[in-house]
Scaffold this active site. Structure first.
Site, mmCIF file in Angstrom:
data_model
loop_
_atom_site.group_PDB
_atom_site.id
_atom_site.type_symbol
_atom_site.label_atom_id
_atom_site.label_comp_id
_atom_site.label_asym_id
_atom_site.label_seq_id
_atom_site.Cartn_x
_atom_site.Cartn_y
_atom_site.Cartn_z
ATOM 1 N N ASN A 9 4.623 69.290 46.002
ATOM 2 C CA ASN A 9 3.939 68.484 45.284
ATOM 3 C C ASN A 9 2.669 68.816 45.173
ATOM 4 O O ASN A 9 1.936 68.397 45.979
ATOM 5 C CB ASN A 9 4.358 67.037 45.565
ATOM 6 C CG ASN A 9 3.650 66.063 44.936
ATOM 7 O OD1 ASN A 9 3.007 66.446 43.630
ATOM 8 N ND2 ASN A 9 3.593 64.779 45.293
ATOM 9 N N LYS A 11 0.319 67.505 42.876
ATOM 10 C CA LYS A 11 -0.329 66.314 42.548
ATOM 11 C C LYS A 11 -1.246 66.589 41.400
ATOM 12 O O LYS A 11 -0.960 67.407 40.853
ATOM 13 C CB LYS A 11 -1.123 65.558 43.618
ATOM 14 C CG LYS A 11 -0.093 65.317 44.900
ATOM 15 C CD LYS A 11 -0.766 64.714 45.932
ATOM 16 C CE LYS A 11 0.371 64.519 47.103
ATOM 17 N NZ LYS A 11 0.311 63.427 48.254
ATOM 18 N N HIS A 96 7.496 58.292 43.068
ATOM 19 C CA HIS A 96 6.432 58.532 44.215
ATOM 20 C C HIS A 96 5.551 57.514 44.546
ATOM 21 O O HIS A 96 5.023 56.516 43.802
ATOM 22 C CB HIS A 96 5.549 59.922 43.671
ATOM 23 C CG HIS A 96 4.978 60.582 45.035
ATOM 24 N ND1 HIS A 96 3.617 60.047 45.532
ATOM 25 C CD2 HIS A 96 5.219 61.501 45.694
ATOM 26 C CE1 HIS A 96 3.119 60.486 46.432
ATOM 27 N NE2 HIS A 96 4.292 61.669 46.442
ATOM 28 N N GLU A 98 2.425 57.291 45.216
ATOM 29 C CA GLU A 98 1.237 57.318 44.377
ATOM 30 C C GLU A 98 1.322 56.700 42.981
ATOM 31 O O GLU A 98 0.787 56.069 42.404
ATOM 32 C CB GLU A 98 0.796 58.607 44.381
ATOM 33 C CG GLU A 98 0.088 58.998 45.723
ATOM 34 C CD GLU A 98 -0.012 60.460 45.897
ATOM 35 O OE1 GLU A 98 0.123 61.396 45.092
ATOM 36 O OE2 GLU A 98 -0.171 61.054 47.070
ATOM 37 N N GLU A 166 9.444 59.220 52.528
ATOM 38 C CA GLU A 166 8.251 59.640 52.646
ATOM 39 C C GLU A 166 7.645 58.321 53.224
ATOM 40 O O GLU A 166 7.038 57.347 52.440
ATOM 41 C CB GLU A 166 7.223 59.889 51.332
ATOM 42 C CG GLU A 166 7.969 61.180 50.672
ATOM 43 C CD GLU A 166 7.042 61.749 49.948
ATOM 44 O OE1 GLU A 166 6.381 63.003 50.115
ATOM 45 O OE2 GLU A 166 6.713 61.231 49.029
ATOM 46 N N GLY A 172 -0.600 62.405 53.328
ATOM 47 C CA GLY A 172 -1.928 62.980 53.096
ATOM 48 C C GLY A 172 -2.758 62.916 54.535
ATOM 49 O O GLY A 172 -3.910 62.978 54.429
ATOM 50 N N SER A 213 2.757 64.806 55.173
ATOM 51 C CA SER A 213 2.007 65.468 56.166
ATOM 52 C C SER A 213 2.836 66.406 56.954
ATOM 53 O O SER A 213 2.864 66.809 57.908
ATOM 54 C CB SER A 213 1.288 64.679 57.248
ATOM 55 O OG SER A 213 0.216 63.821 56.737
HETATM 56 P P1 PGA Z 1 1.310 65.333 51.955
HETATM 57 O O1 PGA Z 1 1.954 64.748 50.490
HETATM 58 O O2 PGA Z 1 2.128 66.512 52.551
HETATM 59 O O3 PGA Z 1 -0.155 65.859 51.597
HETATM 60 O O4 PGA Z 1 1.351 64.390 52.923
HETATM 61 C C1 PGA Z 1 3.492 64.515 50.536
HETATM 62 C C2 PGA Z 1 3.560 64.103 49.310
HETATM 63 O O5 PGA Z 1 2.881 62.965 48.759
HETATM 64 O O6 PGA Z 1 4.496 63.794 48.578
#
Ligand code: PGA
Length: 251
Positions: A9, A11, A96, A98, A166, A172, A213
């Protein structure tokens, strides 16, 4: 159906130059492993067609980070499932955290997107997960069960579908949860799915991913869990060396 999934991803990041370098590096590692691993890149909408062309000689697959549920019409700024298919996508992330947080996406909206995506032959990756507060007040299982049940409301038939668990509070953060804890949530998700579909249908058509992460150092712990079929990676998938290392480890 039993290849490990590595969904990347990106983003709202990466220029086409940077993507090209990532593809060259990833493909070098992936060519030797593509029978054991399925790598999927999720660039932003504007890069989809270019990335599709860059992947012409690669087995890496393409997905979008979101979709709108209508076929066409007066929806300024929105992108339909048919447009994603035309851009070369096979996959789409839905719900997601976000999107839920910054764009007010609800389970009901995710459900409409699931129906629309399946109707156009896109494979949905439905993202679910609890916030820190929900984890602290003991509602984690209830939250992820409800997210899955509502996302799949009225969804009877599909070729393939993925669910990414998740925990929102580790996305993140640079610090994932323990693989054993992720595996417990997978068990919760499996029970939820078994209330909706027959066991062999789930076995053949649904895969469960962990995200939050994931990096080259912890990835093995997750993919080694028998209940985890792959990972959804954000930050670490945008770094050439880390992506290369994760492909090597995953396969
Ligand atoms: P990350 O993001 O690996 O940076 O934690 C995962 C995601 O947003 O799907």
């Amino acid at each position: 159906m039993n290849r490990t999934v590595l969904a990347c991803n990106w983003k709202m990041n990466l220029t086409l130059d940077a993507i090209e370098r990532l593809i060259v590096s990833a493909d070098r590692a992936y060519r030797k492993k593509d029978d054991r691993l399925e790598v999927i890149f999720f660039p932003s909408y504007t890069a989809l067609r270019s990335v599709h062309d860059m992947l012409a000689l690669s087995k890496i697959q393409l997905g979008a980070q979101d979709v709108f549920w209508e076929k066409e019409g007066s929806y300024t700024g929105a992108v339909s499932p048919r447009m994603l298919v035309e851009a070369g996508c096979q996959y789409v992330f839905l719900g997601h955290s976000e999107r839920r947080k910054h764009f007010g996406e609800t389970n009901e909206m995710v459900n409409k997107k699931v129906h629309a995506s399946l109707a156009h032959g896109l494979t949905p990756i439905i993202c679910v997960g609890e916030t820190f507060e929900q984890r602290e007040n003991g509602s984690k299982d209830a939250v992820i069960m409800e997210q899955v049940q509502e996302a799949l409301c009225g969804v009877k038939e599909f070729e393939r579908l993925l669910i990414a668990y998740e925990p929102v509070w580790v996305i993140g953060r640079g610090q994932a949860i323990e693989p054993s804890e992720a595996a417990e949530s997978m068990t919760t998700l499996s029970y939820t799915l078994r209330d909706l579909y027959a066991e062999d249908f789930i076995r053949d058509r649904v895969q469960l991913l962990y995200g939050g992460s994931v990096d080259p150092l912890n990835i093995r712990g997750f993919v080694d869990q028998s209940t985890i079929d792959g990972v959804l990676v954000g930050g670490a998938s945008m770094d050439e060396a880390k992506l290369f290392a994760m492909i090597e480890t995953c396969a």
